[in-house]
Motif scaffolding. Structure first.
Motif, short mmCIF file in Angstrom:
data_model
loop_
_atom_site.label_atom_id
_atom_site.label_comp_id
_atom_site.label_asym_id
_atom_site.label_seq_id
_atom_site.Cartn_x
_atom_site.Cartn_y
_atom_site.Cartn_z
N ALA A 26 0.84 -1.21 0.00
CA ALA A 26 0.00 0.00 0.00
C ALA A 26 0.87 1.26 0.00
N ALA A 27 1.96 1.24 0.77
CA ALA A 27 2.86 2.39 0.81
C ALA A 27 3.54 2.59 -0.54
N GLN A 28 3.94 1.52 -1.19
CA GLN A 28 4.56 1.64 -2.51
C GLN A 28 3.56 2.18 -3.54
N ASP A 29 2.32 1.73 -3.45
CA ASP A 29 1.29 2.23 -4.36
C ASP A 29 1.06 3.73 -4.14
N ARG A 30 1.03 4.18 -2.87
CA ARG A 30 0.87 5.61 -2.59
C ARG A 30 2.05 6.39 -3.15
N LYS A 31 3.23 5.83 -3.04
CA LYS A 31 4.43 6.50 -3.57
C LYS A 31 4.34 6.61 -5.09
N GLU A 33 1.62 6.65 -6.90
CA GLU A 33 0.58 7.63 -7.21
C GLU A 33 1.11 9.05 -7.03
N ALA A 34 1.91 9.27 -6.00
CA ALA A 34 2.48 10.60 -5.76
C ALA A 34 3.47 10.97 -6.86
#
Length: 71
Positions: A26-31, A33-34
């Motif tokens: 989830a953290a990698q996906d947020r990164k 997306e950012a």
């Protein structure tokens, strides 16, 4: 150690590992997306790479990577 206790500890360790993998994905996906949002907002590769502390090539690769799939 008894079998039941060992199996219980295994189940707890497995659940903790799965939870950690999901949180990391989830953290990698947020990164990602950012990174995409930064490029969409007009940031250039060198600017994104500077924030990431990476190469420009890696910044573009990160932008183009699909979301992680966790089984």
């Amino acid at each position: 150690m008894k079998k039941d206790q060992a199996l219980q500890e295994l189940a707890e360790a497995h659940k903790a590992a799965v939870d950690a993998e999901l949180a990391a994905a989830a953290a990698q996906d947020r990164k990602r997306e950012a990174v995409r949002a930064a490029f969409d907002a007009g940031a250039r590769g060198p600017e994104v790479a500077e924030v990431l502390g990476s190469s420009v090539q890696w910044a573009y690769q990160l932008k183009d990577k699909p979301p992680l799939r966790v089984a």
